[in-house]
Each structure stands twice: as C-alpha cells, then as structure tokens.
Design a protein around this motif. Sequence first.
Motif, short mmCIF file in Angstrom:
data_model
loop_
_atom_site.label_atom_id
_atom_site.label_comp_id
_atom_site.label_asym_id
_atom_site.label_seq_id
_atom_site.Cartn_x
_atom_site.Cartn_y
_atom_site.Cartn_z
N ASN A 185 -12.70 -8.66 15.45
CA ASN A 185 -13.26 -9.18 14.20
C ASN A 185 -13.15 -10.70 14.11
O ASN A 185 -13.60 -11.30 13.14
N GLY B 156 -2.72 2.11 8.75
CA GLY B 156 -3.63 3.19 8.41
C GLY B 156 -2.92 4.54 8.45
O GLY B 156 -3.08 5.37 7.55
N GLY C 116 -5.90 -4.40 9.71
CA GLY C 116 -4.93 -5.26 10.37
C GLY C 116 -5.06 -6.73 10.06
O GLY C 116 -5.56 -7.14 8.99
N ILE D 161 -15.93 6.72 15.13
CA ILE D 161 -17.04 5.79 14.91
C ILE D 161 -17.53 5.13 16.21
O ILE D 161 -18.41 4.28 16.19
N ARG E 14 0.39 0.27 23.14
CA ARG E 14 0.14 -0.44 21.90
C ARG E 14 1.25 -0.03 20.94
O ARG E 14 1.99 0.92 21.21
N TYR F 297 0.85 -1.20 0.00
CA TYR F 297 0.00 0.00 0.00
C TYR F 297 0.89 1.26 0.00
O TYR F 297 2.01 1.24 0.53
P1 NAP Z 1 -3.75 -2.84 13.66
O1 NAP Z 1 -2.68 -2.18 14.43
O2 NAP Z 1 -4.37 -4.05 14.22
O3 NAP Z 1 -4.85 -1.73 13.38
C1 NAP Z 1 -6.08 -2.06 12.82
C2 NAP Z 1 -6.95 -0.83 12.82
O4 NAP Z 1 -8.22 -1.15 12.29
C3 NAP Z 1 -7.19 -0.27 14.22
O5 NAP Z 1 -7.25 1.12 14.16
C4 NAP Z 1 -8.55 -0.88 14.56
O6 NAP Z 1 -9.26 -0.15 15.54
C5 NAP Z 1 -9.23 -0.78 13.22
N1 NAP Z 1 -10.34 -1.70 13.10
C6 NAP Z 1 -10.30 -3.05 13.11
N2 NAP Z 1 -11.53 -3.56 12.99
C7 NAP Z 1 -12.37 -2.52 12.88
C8 NAP Z 1 -13.77 -2.42 12.74
N3 NAP Z 1 -14.55 -3.50 12.70
N4 NAP Z 1 -14.32 -1.19 12.66
C9 NAP Z 1 -13.53 -0.10 12.70
N5 NAP Z 1 -12.20 -0.12 12.85
C10 NAP Z 1 -11.62 -1.33 12.94
O7 NAP Z 1 -3.25 -3.24 12.20
P2 NAP Z 1 -2.14 -2.55 11.29
O8 NAP Z 1 -2.27 -1.09 11.33
O9 NAP Z 1 -2.19 -3.23 9.98
O10 NAP Z 1 -0.79 -2.88 12.02
C11 NAP Z 1 -0.52 -4.17 12.52
C12 NAP Z 1 0.94 -4.27 12.85
O11 NAP Z 1 1.68 -4.39 11.63
C13 NAP Z 1 1.54 -3.05 13.51
O12 NAP Z 1 1.26 -2.98 14.88
C14 NAP Z 1 2.99 -3.28 13.24
O13 NAP Z 1 3.54 -4.20 14.12
C15 NAP Z 1 2.95 -3.86 11.83
N6 NAP Z 1 3.22 -2.80 10.86
C16 NAP Z 1 4.51 -2.43 10.73
C17 NAP Z 1 4.84 -1.42 9.89
C18 NAP Z 1 6.29 -1.03 9.82
O14 NAP Z 1 7.11 -1.57 10.50
N7 NAP Z 1 6.65 -0.12 9.05
C19 NAP Z 1 3.87 -0.76 9.17
C20 NAP Z 1 2.54 -1.17 9.30
C21 NAP Z 1 2.23 -2.20 10.18
P3 NAP Z 1 -9.07 -0.51 17.11
O15 NAP Z 1 -7.73 0.01 17.48
O16 NAP Z 1 -10.18 0.18 17.78
O17 NAP Z 1 -9.14 -2.02 17.21
#
Ligand code: NAP
Length: 538
Positions: free
Chosen positions: A501, A190, A381, A351, A329, A52
């Motif tokens: 989810n 995001g 995620g 929301i 977190r 992305y």
């Molecule tokens: P995430 O941290 O799990 O975030 C998911 C987001 O979606 C959260 O804001 C969550 O809200 C929201 N969400 C989920 N279900 C929803 C629903 N039904 N309705 C509304 N909102 C919803 O996932 P991610 O951002 O993909 O990141 C995951 C991990 O990947 C990171 O913590 C990191 O370790 C890794 N990552 C690393 C990098 C990097 O190193 N450069 C970059 C990106 C990701 P809530 O918080 O309220 O649950």
Amino acid sequence: MANDQPARFDAIIVGAGISGMYMLHRLREQGLKVQVLEAGDDVGGTWYWNRYPGARFDSESWSYGYAFSREILDEWNWSEHFSGQPENLRYCRFAAEKLDLKRDIRFETNVVSAHFDEAANEWAIAAEDGYKVRARLFITAIGPLSVPQMPVIEGVDDFEGESWHTARWPHRPVSFEGKRVAVIGTGATGVQLIQEVAKTAGHLTVLQRRPNWCAPLHNSPITPEEQADIHSRYDEIYAHCRTTHGGFIHDADPRRLLETPENERNAFFEQKYAEPGFGIWMGNFRDTFTSEEANRILSDFVARKIRERVKDPETAEKLIPKDHGFGQRRVPMETRYYEVYNQDNVDLIDIVADPIRRIDRTGIELESGHRDFDMIIFATGFDAVLGGFNRIDIRGLGGQRLSDKWAEGPTTYLGLQVAGFPNMFTLVGPQNAAGFGNIPRGIEQNVEWVAGLVRHMLANGLTYVGATPEAEADWLDEVARSSDKMLLSKADSWFTGINRNVEGRSRRVYLLYTAGMPAFREKCDAVARDGYIGMVLA
Ligand code: NAP
C-alpha cells in the motif's frame, strides 16, 4: 526575550509510549531538562491508539512491564496472563503517575520537522500547531508500528456506513450487534479483532488476501496464588528474559528438529500447541527458524491443527498459508479464531481468487458481485518502522533528509544512531533488536544504553555524538549476515519492509536485527566499554 522564541531543552523525546516514558525518566534522573512531545492526549503509545476490541498482549503480561522499577512491579497486579488493551493502557498511566512523568509531556503535539542546526549544535523541532523547540538531543520514541496504513483500493473513502482503521479506533464503544460487518486484513490485529466481532455481528465477512499461521494464546485469569508466585519471582523472570533470544520467557529448544525422532517431536509440538503464549513459535526446535525442511515439518503440524479445527475443508485450505512457513511472518496469537469460521454468521473470502474491484457508498464490489455492509473495518496494518520517520521532515548535517538517506533502505548504527544525524537517537528504530521480540525488554536495554552514553557525555563535558559512516556500514553487514540466516528474511511482511500500500515498499530491506537481544546487548556493551567505538564524540 521575545515570546515567540523557541523553548530550550537538553533533550526532546518524540512519543510518550513505553520507550519515551522510560527515556524521560532516565534523562530527568540525570538532571537533564527534558520534554516529551506526544501526538495523542495521553501516554501509552501503542496501547493508547490500538483500542480495537480484542487488542491484548501476546507476551505474558508479567514479562512485559517495566522491570527497572521495584515499586511499579510490587504495586501493579496483572489480572490476566495476557491482559487486554484497557488494562495495558491503565498500566501505562499508572507508571506515568508513579514516575510523575506527565508534567514534562506536551500532549496533542504532532511533530512535523526536526532540523539539526550545525552552528548551534542543537536540533530545531517544530510541531503542527506551530510549537517550536530547540534541544541538544533529539530522541525518537515513535515505535515501529505507529503509522496506520489504509489499503489502496478504489473508492476507499466513498463508503457511507461506519468505517474504522483498527489503529485509530474511536474512544467510545463500537457495537457490532446485528450489523453486516466486513473486516479487511488478517494479521495479528485482524485475528484478534475477528474473534470479537464474530460474537455479536449479524454477519461478518472476512476479506483475506494472504492467511497467516496462527496459534492458540491460551489466556487465563491470574489466580491469587499465581499472583503471589509471580511477584516473588520477578527478579528470576526478568533475569531469564535477559538470556532469551527475543526477551520473552520462551526460548528456542536447543535440540534440532531434524535430529529428533518423529514421535518425540510430535509430542513436543502437541505440548507447545497446548501451552500459553509464543512457545510454539519462539520455544520450538532451533532449526525451525533456519531450515526449510525443519520448518516444513512444523508447518505441516500446524496445518493439521487448522484442518482439525475448521469444519469445512475448503475454508480450512483457504486459512492455511501456502506461500510461507510457520513463523516466517509474525505469528498472530488467537483464541478460538479458527472456530469462528464454523459459525453460520461468518464467511471468508479469498480476495486473491475473488478480488475487490472497489469500495462504494454501500459496500464492497468483488469480482463475484456486490456486497452491502453496515461497517467496514480496516485491519490493514502500518507503514512499519520507516513510516514514523518519514512523517517527520528530519534533516541532519548539510541539510540531508533522513528520508533521502534511507530511500534505498535504512542504515543505522546499532539501530540507535544514524551517520550524518548527530545527537539523534532512535529508540526501536530500524535494525535494532527491540523490534523483533518482547519490545519492552529491548526498550529497557536501549534506554539504559542511551542514558549511559549521555551520562558519559555529561561527565566528560561532551556535547556532540555522531555515528561514523564506517561503523554504520559494518552494522548493516552484521544485520544482513544474521538476518540472511533466518527464514523470516525470505518472506514478505513488515519484518522485511514490504507493504504494497506504500510506494517504494515492494523491495525487501533489513528492518530488524534478528541475532537476538543477548547478542545485541553484548555488542552495545562492548561499544560502550571501548569508549563508544564507531561514534565521534566531541
Ligand atoms: P499486518 O500484520 O501488516 O497485517 C495487515 C493485514 O492487512 C494483512 O493481512 C494484509 O494482507 C492485509 N492487507 C493490507 N493491505 C491490503 C489490501 N490492500 N487489500 C487486502 N488486504 C490487505 O498488520 P497488523 O495485523 O496490524 O499487525 C502488525 C504488527 O503489529 C504485528 O505483526 C505485530 O507485531 C503487532 N501487533 C501486536 C499485537 C500484540 O502484541 N498483541 C497485536 C496486534 C498487532 P497481506 O498479508 O496479504 O499483506
């Protein structure tokens, strides 16, 4: 032999990301016949799938790559201190080429089952396309964040405009130019994405459930002088990463915030906030990870920064987490993320206050009314850590299913083996140190340790290795003890196994080993030194 007989290998590795690639190299070096099965059509794992716009390292590029190969270190130049996904994927391809890995990788192979055959003392592995293979060793290199998770929202499949999940982004450019775009999700993904979409979208609507504490990345290109300096210091850089808690270049300041005068700690916060990378999180006063009071003081500082950067006070308040402290977190790293909300073409919807009722053909119906969109992006995620295991029907001794064994939460030995599942290794599995840190540093440690164990088995004519239930129970205690001290164990996130989810993921479990990579290495080294204590070898 009939043609439909399964192929035989000494080891099958699932996944051709950073860990699978290195494991293949190390085992092949020992003369083993190894095959990697990879669902994608190229190497790179997380950097293959997460393409992305905005995806980039949050670790310093030059602390992320493989440290084991002088040739790779010498020949590769990172162009930025925190390089972007296209370059990161090129790096993975470069490493695969240097190590001549592709000849032993079967791409577009989605593993669906792995059963331990006790009589033959080997694993029988099957893929979706009917490919069958047997091997003495079965090694999962599936990454902790590899199963994308869509949100549970009524009508989520009904939308007729463009719609993407960030971890299944198309292999072609996606234009936001002039479009009405909705982004759901404000985690690390995001946050990176929103910064990019806001540049060209006609209108961007961010639908935020819970805000995260974000901090500036301060990325920049690597100058020729810096490049020369980095290359001359690689040994020193990686030696340093071996000493830090998370394998980053940053490590907690030995001082306690609560014992540091206010003016001194504020100056320190300012300095960390202005520095590149995770310093504000990983390099902060050590008690910010464990003391609610210390953490609150740090959180108040970051909240002040958010209020300074976001012009509309109401929007600023929406962006400040109220349910957890800074670093409890995963901290998303950002580049002008907060300033995005000062743009006329961006709005933020909380929301929780204005819930999503459903998604329909043309957009999203909120409690406050319907909004039309041209594109909806799900940055929602992953089914973290456990999802990748549950997707494969893994059965061990007596036909026990791994998903049944882990129904109440995972149990492992060192996050590398599971009692009852002999000859199976889980690289970056649950309760391993690699999941909480600069992942390649943890991966190298894990791969080298497993390779050492395999070498020991080969040298001693051993063909069976399995963790004992007692060793597993002791490890769970150790994981729990270290985790319970950390504030991050007291917040809902993928770190603690929460995902609303996914059914069954509403109770916190011990997913990560958080006592740090040096402590983990010491433990693993001691286990090996004591003749692989806690494991049955035969
Ligand atoms: P995430 O941290 O799990 O975030 C998911 C987001 O979606 C959260 O804001 C969550 O809200 C929201 N969400 C989920 N279900 C929803 C629903 N039904 N309705 C509304 N909102 C919803 O996932 P991610 O951002 O993909 O990141 C995951 C991990 O990947 C990171 O913590 C990191 O370790 C890794 N990552 C690393 C990098 C990097 O190193 N450069 C970059 C990106 C990701 P809530 O918080 O309220 O649950």
